[in-house]
Design an enzyme around this catalytic site. Structure first.
Site, PDB file in Angstrom:
ATOM      1  CD  GLU A  86      -3.257  -0.735  -3.448  1.00  0.00           C
ATOM      2  OE1 GLU A  86      -3.062  -0.269  -4.420  1.00  0.00           O
ATOM      3  OE2 GLU A  86      -3.362  -1.846  -3.030  1.00  0.00           O
ATOM      4  CG  ASP A  88      -2.357   2.869  -4.399  1.00  0.00           C
ATOM      5  OD1 ASP A  88      -2.892   2.298  -5.219  1.00  0.00           O
ATOM      6  OD2 ASP A  88      -1.752   2.343  -3.422  1.00  0.00           O
ATOM      7  CD  GLU A  90      -1.181   2.701  -8.695  1.00  0.00           C
ATOM      8  OE1 GLU A  90      -1.813   3.078  -9.567  1.00  0.00           O
ATOM      9  OE2 GLU A  90      -1.084   1.643  -8.067  1.00  0.00           O
TER      10      GLU A  90
END
Length: 229
Positions: A86, A88, A90
């Protein structure tokens, strides 16, 4: 390969589909601008139709004017299956354990560009075309994402990010820029081969973390999170 970056307005439905909360999703301006709403009943999210292995992934977004802990807006790459990779972006209302960066603007006022460059040598995060973080592929010395991943975004409450102040609801996040420039995988479960033998990339890239003369303040609006497999 998909080569649409910078070549006009790409409609959402060309490369993406609604993944959850269809009744909290709306498409405007000829499918080039989408809104995701979060309220007591539900959030929403979308994902790329294809699994991709390396590329340049960009999204323009405008965060909700109302801010609250517990509300998370994301733009990220994620694998599906037993081993998880993953990468990211955010946006959160409160600080947590991952690495955090202060933005030099209010991300809820205008659209800004958030970009992930992912290849066999490095992962680079860009904000408005400024590289702010670099992760090198160190082979056996560190984990590195090597699986086919989908581009996703979610608009939902996360318990680890705090308790939502529902008096400020509903929350609306806006997204634009749905071009994808990456390698489409026919077999998403097949990772890169011999990634530990990849030559190390020695190029120096501007790092926002060390530029304290230009950006002396930290504002905990942006969380950059990298989770290796």
């Amino acid at each position: 390969m998909l080569f649409a970056s910078g070549r006009g307005q790409v409609p959402f439905s060309q490369n993406y589909k609604v993944a959850r909360g269809n009744d909290h999703f709306s498409s405007l301006n000829g499918d080039t601008d989408v809104h995701l709403e979060l309220d007591h009943s539900s959030g929403s999210g979308f994902e790329s139709k294809s699994h991709l292995l390396s590329g340049l992934f960009n999204m323009k977004s405008k965060l909700p004017a109302s801010k609250s802990p517990g509300v998370v807006t994301t733009f990220y790459l994620t694998s599906k299956g037993g081993l998880h990779d993953e990468i990211d972006f955010e946006f959160i209302g409160v600080g947590v354990g991952e690495q955090k960066f202060h933005l030099w603007f209010d991300p809820s006022t205008y659209f800004h560009s958030y970009t992930i460059l992912w290849n066999q040598y490095q992962v680079v995060f860009f904000v408005d075309n400024i590289p702010i973080r670099v992760f090198k592929n160190l082979g056996h010395r560190a984990s590195y994402p090597t699986q086919g991943m989908q581009v996703e975004t979610i608009w939902a409450a996360k318990g680890w990010a705090g308790k939502i102040n529902w008096s400020k609801a509903s929350f609306t996040a806006q997204y634009q820029g749905f071009d994808i420039d990456g390698c489409v995988m026919s077999n998403p479960s097949n990772p890169w081969n011999s990634d530990s033998a990849i030559p190390k990339c020695q190029d120096q890239v501007y790092d926002y973390c060390t530029d304290r003369s230009r950006y002396p303040c930290w504002i905990f609006d942006l969380l950059l999170c990298y989770l290796g497999s």
